[in-house]
Scaffold this motif. Sequence first.
Motif, PDB file in Angstrom:
ATOM      1  N   ASP A  57     -29.140   5.703   1.000  1.00 52.79           N
ATOM      2  CA  ASP A  57     -30.781   5.220   1.238  1.00 52.79           C
ATOM      3  C   ASP A  57     -31.362   6.470   0.459  1.00 52.79           C
ATOM      4  O   ASP A  57     -32.254   5.660   0.316  1.00 52.79           O
ATOM      5  N   ILE A  58     -31.478   7.252   0.709  1.00 50.48           N
ATOM      6  CA  ILE A  58     -32.359   8.646   0.389  1.00 50.48           C
ATOM      7  C   ILE A  58     -32.364   8.102  -1.587  1.00 50.48           C
ATOM      8  O   ILE A  58     -33.534   7.856  -2.078  1.00 50.48           O
ATOM      9  N   ARG A  59     -31.210   7.539  -2.017  1.00 48.53           N
ATOM     10  CA  ARG A  59     -31.549   7.702  -3.206  1.00 48.53           C
ATOM     11  C   ARG A  59     -32.370   6.254  -3.966  1.00 48.53           C
ATOM     12  O   ARG A  59     -33.637   5.929  -5.240  1.00 48.53           O
ATOM     13  N   ALA A  60     -31.839   5.476  -3.269  1.00 48.02           N
ATOM     14  CA  ALA A  60     -32.833   4.051  -2.933  1.00 48.02           C
ATOM     15  C   ALA A  60     -34.392   4.344  -2.634  1.00 48.02           C
ATOM     16  O   ALA A  60     -35.788   3.384  -3.617  1.00 48.02           O
ATOM     17  N   LEU A  61     -34.988   5.903  -2.076  1.00 49.24           N
ATOM     18  CA  LEU A  61     -36.067   5.872  -1.326  1.00 49.24           C
ATOM     19  C   LEU A  61     -37.027   6.392  -2.436  1.00 49.24           C
ATOM     20  O   LEU A  61     -37.905   5.675  -2.778  1.00 49.24           O
ATOM     21  N   PHE A  62     -35.986   7.331  -3.463  1.00 49.63           N
ATOM     22  CA  PHE A  62     -36.925   7.776  -4.722  1.00 49.63           C
ATOM     23  C   PHE A  62     -36.715   6.792  -5.986  1.00 49.63           C
ATOM     24  O   PHE A  62     -37.716   6.804  -6.195  1.00 49.63           O
ATOM     25  N   ASP A  63     -35.552   5.635  -5.671  1.00 48.70           N
ATOM     26  CA  ASP A  63     -35.607   4.615  -6.860  1.00 48.70           C
ATOM     27  C   ASP A  63     -37.346   3.497  -6.554  1.00 48.70           C
ATOM     28  O   ASP A  63     -37.072   2.897  -7.048  1.00 48.70           O
ATOM     29  N   SER A  64     -37.512   3.105  -5.562  1.00 53.78           N
ATOM     30  CA  SER A  64     -38.334   2.322  -5.254  1.00 53.78           C
ATOM     31  C   SER A  64     -39.560   2.327  -5.820  1.00 53.78           C
ATOM     32  O   SER A  64     -40.421   1.495  -5.593  1.00 53.78           O
ATOM     33  N   GLY A  65     -40.179   3.830  -6.221  1.00 50.04           N
ATOM     34  CA  GLY A  65     -41.286   3.815  -7.153  1.00 50.04           C
ATOM     35  C   GLY A  65     -42.504   3.649  -5.965  1.00 50.04           C
ATOM     36  O   GLY A  65     -43.780   4.034  -6.510  1.00 50.04           O
ATOM     37  N   LEU A  66     -42.170   4.187  -5.055  1.00 53.43           N
ATOM     38  CA  LEU A  66     -43.366   4.941  -3.950  1.00 53.43           C
ATOM     39  C   LEU A  66     -44.206   6.128  -4.191  1.00 53.43           C
ATOM     40  O   LEU A  66     -43.020   6.808  -5.518  1.00 53.43           O
ATOM     41  N   PRO A  67     -45.353   5.968  -4.062  1.00 49.14           N
ATOM     42  CA  PRO A  67     -45.360   7.539  -4.432  1.00 49.14           C
ATOM     43  C   PRO A  67     -44.720   8.643  -3.331  1.00 49.14           C
ATOM     44  O   PRO A  67     -44.448   8.608  -2.535  1.00 49.14           O
ATOM     45  N   VAL A  68     -44.813   9.724  -4.047  1.00 49.60           N
ATOM     46  CA  VAL A  68     -44.244  11.070  -3.427  1.00 49.60           C
ATOM     47  C   VAL A  68     -44.897  11.590  -2.432  1.00 49.60           C
ATOM     48  O   VAL A  68     -43.595  11.774  -1.025  1.00 49.60           O
ATOM     49  N   ASP A  69     -45.457  11.170  -1.847  1.00 47.89           N
ATOM     50  CA  ASP A  69     -46.575  11.166  -0.660  1.00 47.89           C
ATOM     51  C   ASP A  69     -45.912  10.810   0.104  1.00 47.89           C
ATOM     52  O   ASP A  69     -45.344  10.863   1.681  1.00 47.89           O
ATOM     53  N   GLU A  70     -45.610   9.234   0.179  1.00 40.31           N
ATOM     54  CA  GLU A  70     -45.197   8.055   0.705  1.00 40.31           C
ATOM     55  C   GLU A  70     -43.723   8.374   1.108  1.00 40.31           C
ATOM     56  O   GLU A  70     -42.856   8.460   1.853  1.00 40.31           O
ATOM     57  N   ILE A  71     -43.028   8.940  -0.324  1.00 44.90           N
ATOM     58  CA  ILE A  71     -41.195   9.378  -0.084  1.00 44.90           C
ATOM     59  C   ILE A  71     -41.173  10.349   0.909  1.00 44.90           C
ATOM     60  O   ILE A  71     -40.460   9.893   1.662  1.00 44.90           O
ATOM     61  N   VAL A  72     -41.800  11.415   0.978  1.00 42.75           N
ATOM     62  CA  VAL A  72     -42.022  12.761   1.759  1.00 42.75           C
ATOM     63  C   VAL A  72     -41.928  12.426   2.577  1.00 42.75           C
ATOM     64  O   VAL A  72     -41.259  12.472   3.788  1.00 42.75           O
ATOM     65  N   ARG A  73     -43.301  11.446   3.125  1.00 44.55           N
ATOM     66  CA  ARG A  73     -43.359  11.105   5.217  1.00 44.55           C
ATOM     67  C   ARG A  73     -42.178  10.190   4.948  1.00 44.55           C
ATOM     68  O   ARG A  73     -41.302  10.370   6.793  1.00 44.55           O
ATOM     69  N   ARG A  74     -41.092   9.511   4.347  1.00 44.12           N
ATOM     70  CA  ARG A  74     -40.842   8.485   5.483  1.00 44.12           C
ATOM     71  C   ARG A  74     -39.726   9.542   4.974  1.00 44.12           C
ATOM     72  O   ARG A  74     -38.293   9.043   6.114  1.00 44.12           O
ATOM     73  N   LEU A  75     -39.349  10.717   4.440  1.00 41.17           N
ATOM     74  CA  LEU A  75     -38.154  11.415   4.595  1.00 41.17           C
ATOM     75  C   LEU A  75     -37.834  11.949   5.460  1.00 41.17           C
ATOM     76  O   LEU A  75     -37.313  12.412   6.365  1.00 41.17           O
ATOM     77  N   SER A  76     -39.118  12.996   5.986  1.00 44.08           N
ATOM     78  CA  SER A  76     -39.494  13.196   7.051  1.00 44.08           C
ATOM     79  C   SER A  76     -38.830  12.413   8.410  1.00 44.08           C
ATOM     80  O   SER A  76     -38.292  13.161   9.313  1.00 44.08           O
ATOM     81  N   LEU A  77     -39.679  11.338   9.121  1.00 42.43           N
ATOM     82  CA  LEU A  77     -39.204  10.564   9.490  1.00 42.43           C
ATOM     83  C   LEU A  77     -37.087  10.429   9.849  1.00 42.43           C
ATOM     84  O   LEU A  77     -36.695  10.126  10.394  1.00 42.43           O
ATOM     85  N   MET A  78     -36.828   9.977   8.588  1.00 43.22           N
ATOM     86  CA  MET A  78     -35.466  10.218   8.019  1.00 43.22           C
ATOM     87  C   MET A  78     -34.739  11.189   8.988  1.00 43.22           C
ATOM     88  O   MET A  78     -33.416  10.704   9.561  1.00 43.22           O
ATOM     89  N   ARG A  79     -34.817  12.381   8.711  1.00 41.15           N
ATOM     90  CA  ARG A  79     -34.216  12.958   8.817  1.00 41.15           C
ATOM     91  C   ARG A  79     -34.783  13.690  10.277  1.00 41.15           C
ATOM     92  O   ARG A  79     -34.319  15.239  10.613  1.00 41.15           O
ATOM     93  N   GLY A  80     -36.068  13.752  10.887  1.00 38.75           N
ATOM     94  CA  GLY A  80     -36.862  14.438  12.217  1.00 38.75           C
ATOM     95  C   GLY A  80     -36.699  15.492  11.885  1.00 38.75           C
ATOM     96  O   GLY A  80     -37.138  16.632  12.739  1.00 38.75           O
ATOM     97  N   VAL A  81     -37.281  16.592  10.686  1.00 38.71           N
ATOM     98  CA  VAL A  81     -38.013  17.023  10.133  1.00 38.71           C
ATOM     99  C   VAL A  81     -39.897  17.529  10.163  1.00 38.71           C
ATOM    100  O   VAL A  81     -39.316  16.258   9.007  1.00 38.71           O
ATOM    101  N   PRO A  82     -40.322  18.197   9.669  1.00 38.92           N
ATOM    102  CA  PRO A  82     -41.783  18.035   9.869  1.00 38.92           C
ATOM    103  C   PRO A  82     -41.813  18.998   8.522  1.00 38.92           C
ATOM    104  O   PRO A  82     -40.935  19.082   7.747  1.00 38.92           O
TER     105      PRO A  82
END
Length: 448
Positions: A57-82
């Motif tokens: 799922d995390i690999r797919a997030l990077f492979d999605s082509g989203l901007p890095v700031d959006e990738i990081v925002r979603r990572l934060s939500l998925m892991r529950g870490v600010p």
Amino acid sequence: MYFPRKIDSYLKKWKSELPLKPLLLRGARQVGKSSAVREFAKEFDCYIEVNLELDRDIRALFDSGLPVDEIVRRLSLMRGVPVIEGRTLLFIDEIQASQAAIHALWAFKEKLGNLHVIAAGSLLEFALRKMTSFGVGRIKSLFMYPFSFDEFLTACGHAAWVDEKRKVAGEPLFDALHHNLVEAFRTFLIVGGMPECVAHWVVHRDYLRVGEIQADLIQTYFDDFSKYGDKIDPQVLRATLMSVARQIGGKFVYSENLEGIRGEKIKAALDLLVAAGLVVPVLHTSANGLPLGAEVNLKFSKYHFMDSGLLLKTLGLNLPKGDQPAARLLPMTATELVNKGEVSEMMAGLELLKYAEPFARHDLFYWCNLNRSANAEVDYVIERGMKVTPLEVKSGTKGSMKSLRYLMELKGITSAVRSSLENFARLGDIEIVPLYALSNLIDVNMVR
């Protein structure tokens, strides 16, 4: 259990650098990259670690082509870490599993310039070789190796020994400490510097179990060969690595133990093994001046195994249970199993690499006389104080310095180093530096 590593101080320095760049931690599998990052994470308020091989799922997030700031925002939500720039460390492990993730590193500096991002991967070098360009000026690299002898001593509780031998200025160490360091160096030769082996030795002092761990590590490397590329037969890689082990200390001969394999395949296998960090090339230099790499002859290359413990295990060393003195297992006055002079030579070269600044992958150089009128070879040629300095390695406490003297006279070199199991001393223009004190030759950060 974490033992201090040289890389720790460089990670802390990177934390406060401006401008901040994403960091690539590079080195062979199992040399301690992930452990070093996890220890470093204690410097931050928040920490996110992702593994792109294990988490699809995390690999797919990077492979999605989203901007890095959006990738990081979603990572934060998925892991529950600010994710807070300056207070959060993001560690992307096994990043070679996603070319998109590697490319994303370039954008971190532009879009999240104050976010601390570290990436690492067991086969990262192969992914980087496939890329036509690679973040020049946007990404910082640090290279890691197995434990150095100084790191090994510190892990064993002998940091004071490291301090004492680093203070030496021409005078020999007192005999008791010298003998302890010689015995510890012999032990280090057998245990090697792979973190898992060091950790087990520190706690249990059991050569037999260390040997089992070494066998498992070697099998892990063999299992990796299928991932190195679809153009190289894993059996060719294995045969080439075994040939390197058997040819330690001498010019690599393609036909040695590799009958029936074409030269171009052996060369390709060597290139891949070097990229993976499993073998280290030693290049022939003319030693006419600096830089040493300006005049190399690739036809006379040598190759070292990445670790002495793995080398001895690969060559079939079976150790008894317990912690009997290393001198009984590998007496430096004998030539059993392998030529100890050749192993000592390899150990010296690996130590030089480990103590060098980790910002680049450094080369090792040696010299031999290509003129058949005189047979002479010097194990290493190093740069020291902006001068060409020959370094001859001996496995015991005696040995001729004929080749060393010949090179000095031939090239007009005014100082050289002999490294052996002797105590510190000076013989005219030749400095005697024990094998256990090669860190004294290089200006390095003390291990703490």
